[in-house]
Every structure is written in C-alpha cells, then in structure tokens.
Scaffold this active site. Structure first.
Site, PDB file in Angstrom:
ATOM      1  N   SER A 147     -17.383  -9.089  20.931  1.00  0.00           N
ATOM      2  CA  SER A 147     -16.767  -7.836  21.337  1.00  0.00           C
ATOM      3  C   SER A 147     -17.093  -7.516  22.800  1.00  0.00           C
ATOM      4  O   SER A 147     -16.798  -8.300  23.685  1.00  0.00           O
ATOM      5  CB  SER A 147     -17.216  -6.724  20.378  1.00  0.00           C
ATOM      6  OG  SER A 147     -16.409  -5.576  20.484  1.00  0.00           O
ATOM      7  N   ARG A 217     -17.243   7.946  14.877  1.00  0.00           N
ATOM      8  CA  ARG A 217     -17.711   6.683  14.315  1.00  0.00           C
ATOM      9  C   ARG A 217     -16.955   6.259  13.053  1.00  0.00           C
ATOM     10  O   ARG A 217     -16.726   5.057  12.843  1.00  0.00           O
ATOM     11  CB  ARG A 217     -19.209   6.784  14.000  1.00  0.00           C
ATOM     12  CG  ARG A 217     -19.860   5.473  13.583  1.00  0.00           C
ATOM     13  CD  ARG A 217     -19.757   4.447  14.686  1.00  0.00           C
ATOM     14  NE  ARG A 217     -20.551   3.258  14.414  1.00  0.00           N
ATOM     15  CZ  ARG A 217     -20.539   2.174  15.165  1.00  0.00           C
ATOM     16  NH1 ARG A 217     -19.765   2.143  16.241  1.00  0.00           N
ATOM     17  NH2 ARG A 217     -21.273   1.134  14.875  1.00  0.00           N
ATOM     18  N   ASP A 291      -9.031  -9.222  12.446  1.00  0.00           N
ATOM     19  CA  ASP A 291      -9.528  -8.261  13.436  1.00  0.00           C
ATOM     20  C   ASP A 291      -8.365  -7.445  14.011  1.00  0.00           C
ATOM     21  O   ASP A 291      -7.431  -7.992  14.594  1.00  0.00           O
ATOM     22  CB  ASP A 291     -10.250  -9.009  14.560  1.00  0.00           C
ATOM     23  CG  ASP A 291     -10.981  -8.096  15.524  1.00  0.00           C
ATOM     24  OD1 ASP A 291     -10.872  -6.856  15.381  1.00  0.00           O
ATOM     25  OD2 ASP A 291     -11.672  -8.616  16.414  1.00  0.00           O
ATOM     26  N   HIS A 324     -13.274  -6.975  12.504  1.00  0.00           N
ATOM     27  CA  HIS A 324     -14.031  -7.078  13.751  1.00  0.00           C
ATOM     28  C   HIS A 324     -15.506  -7.396  13.506  1.00  0.00           C
ATOM     29  O   HIS A 324     -16.194  -7.878  14.407  1.00  0.00           O
ATOM     30  CB  HIS A 324     -13.885  -5.769  14.531  1.00  0.00           C
ATOM     31  CG  HIS A 324     -14.377  -5.846  15.939  1.00  0.00           C
ATOM     32  ND1 HIS A 324     -13.854  -6.731  16.859  1.00  0.00           N
ATOM     33  CD2 HIS A 324     -15.354  -5.160  16.596  1.00  0.00           C
ATOM     34  CE1 HIS A 324     -14.480  -6.585  18.013  1.00  0.00           C
ATOM     35  NE2 HIS A 324     -15.387  -5.643  17.884  1.00  0.00           N
TER      36      HIS A 324
END
Length: 346
Positions: A147, A217, A291, A324
């Site tokens: 990432s 989040r 992802d 991811h």
C-alpha cells in the site's frame, strides 16, 4: 496521541530540509528491527509500512488494517531474519513514534498541530535515507512494502536508484490520480471539520476527536476487506458490525487525526511513472484479485511502463478474498513468490 511500538528504536536528525525548502529543526524517526546487521552492513531489507500502520506490521502477532506481515518477515520466512537485517521505520508524520503533528515544535515549545509542514513521499523516503546513513548502511538488498509502503518503495527506486537490488511493491501503484488523492483529503477534512473539538487540527487540549476517527475508520476497514475476514468466524451481521467498530476504535485510540491529513497531503502529485527510466532495481509488483483500492486492472499499464523503461520487472496476482489486506491475511499465497524474488537478489 502517539502510540508506541514494542522495542522501537529512534533516530533524530537536526535541520532536516524538506523538498519544499522548509527546514524542520528536529526530525525523529522510530523504527523496529529484526535480525542481525552483518559486519559488512550489506544484508539489510527495508520494510515500508502502510498508511495507517507502523513498525508493528512486522511484530510477531502485530495486527494492522493492511494485515500483519509477521508471516513474511522473520526467521526462516521469505525476508529471512536469520540472513537479513529487517528495518521497518515509522513514516515521518505518522503516529507510531516519529515526528508528527502531536510532537513539540522546538521553535515554539508547543505541539505542531495544524502548523505541521506539508511533506511529500520523497521527504518520507529521505528521512529513511538519513536513518540508514546514520546506521552506516549504504545499500539495501531490497525494499518491500504494501500500500503506502509500495509508494515508498517506488519512490526509493527513482530517488536512490543505486541504493537497492530490488523492490517488492505490493497492493499499490506508482501513481495516484489527482482526483483520487484530493478526493480522499477532502473527505477526511470534511469529516473532521464537523467534529466540535477539531479546531482546525489544534484539538489536543479539547478532548480529542475519537468518534470522528472511528467513523473514518469503519468504511476504510470495509474497503480493505474486513468483512470477508470476519465472516471466517462470525455469521451474525450485527456481530460483524460490532467487531468492525471495535477494531476501528482500537486503531482510533492510537492514531493521530492530523497524521491522516499529513500523509494524505503527501500523496498529492504522487506519480513516479515518468521516472521509471531511473530504476535500476529488479521489481516485483503484486496485486490482490479482490482489492478495491488497487485492482488488478492496474497491472498491464504499470508493467508495460516498467518494461518500456528497461526495468527487470515481474508481476504476481494474489488470488485472495481478503481485498487490500490480502498481503498479510493470505501471506502464504505469495510468500513463495517473495522468497524466490529475495533469492534472485542474493
């Protein structure tokens, strides 16, 4: 508002000049190491972490939103710490021990807060270069990271082309569109600005912005693929939602809201594709089939660009349901490919 990582070391540079020309009087970088540095100092692997994680990414049992890499870094693992010395530095501006907005500005004696200077991925990488210089390490075997860690790996490869034999850039991209980077920043600012305690980023004495961070989040974790992970052990939708909130809250308690903004701003104009011709390292590019952030349809363009620039590059598609977070959650599915890559580097 800075979480601590077990056994973290720190390095401090003075009068650190950013690419903008701004000079930070003091920059501290926290870092975690595994393995033993060879007397010749030539067995080093730099592990670069994701946007919202830190050096705990390589801790035994360490958990991050991007998944733990403790199956990939350690004794007998692909980044074999019986052989290699692994260093995982916390990014400048992040929340796990490095200088960030919650740090004291030596010039004022107060927290930086909203006055923390704008940085770039190049600045983050330059602090890591300074750390390695401090440790007497000239050249790396490899840089590996998922990432945001992949952004750093690509940036390293173009900024310091002779400093490493290879990079493994995982669930990532060498370029972000302005719409994407700016859109994320606008969303973060909009959410935080609605919090009565935000105060333009100078919220440290106003009770914090915990609930806003949790609300930021939760959708991030869902984008990362947390629901697929939780369905391995939970079936009740309400229980899954409660577990997601619980994980979001644990992260939010230790991560500085300003760090989200600092690292998001650093991605504005992130694009190293025009500099592919500078890359001398071998490249392993890894994407996850599910992802949503960096889907596999990125691969043809990236690989064509690397090959056209004469880069020795290889691509691996990780067949995972974990989106991811696949690089950590399904580490066993690409560990052999990473091991093979590391062995090629010698």
């Amino acid at each position: 508002m800075t979480a601590h990582v077990a056994d973290a070391k720190t390095f401090t540079a003075t009068d650190f000049r950013l690419r903008s020309g701004v000079v930070m009087p003091e920059v501290t970088i926290a870092y975690r190491t595994l393995g033993t540095l060879a007397p010749s100092r030539d067995n080093v692997v730099l592990v670069t972490h994701g946007n919202t994680s830190g050096p705990q990414m390589i801790d035994p049992g360490g958990m991050t939103g991007e998944g733990s890499w403790n199956e990939l870094v350690g004794p007998g693992k692909p980044v074999d710490t019986n052989r290699y010395f692994a260093i995982c530095p916390n990014m400048l501006g992040s929340s796990y021990g490095s200088t960030n907005a919650a740090s004291i500005d030596p010039m004022t004696g107060k927290r930086y807060g909203s006055r923390f200077p704008d940085i770039t991925v190049g600045d983050i990488v330059a602090t890591q270069r300074a750390l390695l210089d401090h440790l007497g390490i000239e050249r790396l075997v490899a840089i590996v990271g998922p990432s945001y860690g992949g952004f750093q790996a690509f940036q390293w490869a173009v900024d310091y082309p002779n400093a490493m034999k290879g990079i493994a850039a995982v669930v990532t991209t060498p370029a972000l569109t302005p719409e994407r980077s700016d859109g994320n920043l606008v969303h973060l600012l909009a959410t935080l600005s609605r919090d009565p305690n935000w105060n333009g980023g100078d919220y440290y004495d106003r009770g914090g912005v915990l609930e806003s961070m949790i609300q930021i989040r939760i959708p991030t974790l869902k984008t990362y693929g947390i629901e697929a992970r939780l369905r391995d052990t939970l079936s009740d939708p309400a229980a899954i939602e409660a577990a997601i909130r619980d994980e979001a809250a644990r992260w939010a308690e230790g991560f500085d809201a300003n760090s989200l903004l600092i690292l998001a701003k650093a991605l504005r104009n992130f694009d190293v594709t025009a500099q592919f011709g500078r890359i001398r390292a071998k490249v392993l590019y890894v994407l996850s089939r599910t992802d949503k952030l960096f889907p596999p349809d990125l691969a043809p363009g990236v690989m064509a660009g690397l090959k056209a620039a004469g880069v020795d590059a290889d691509y691996f598609l990780l067949d995972s349901e974990y989106g991811h977070s696949a690089s950590g959650r399904d580490a066993h599915k690409w560990a052999p490919r990473l091991r093979q890559f590391m062995e090629r580097l010698g």
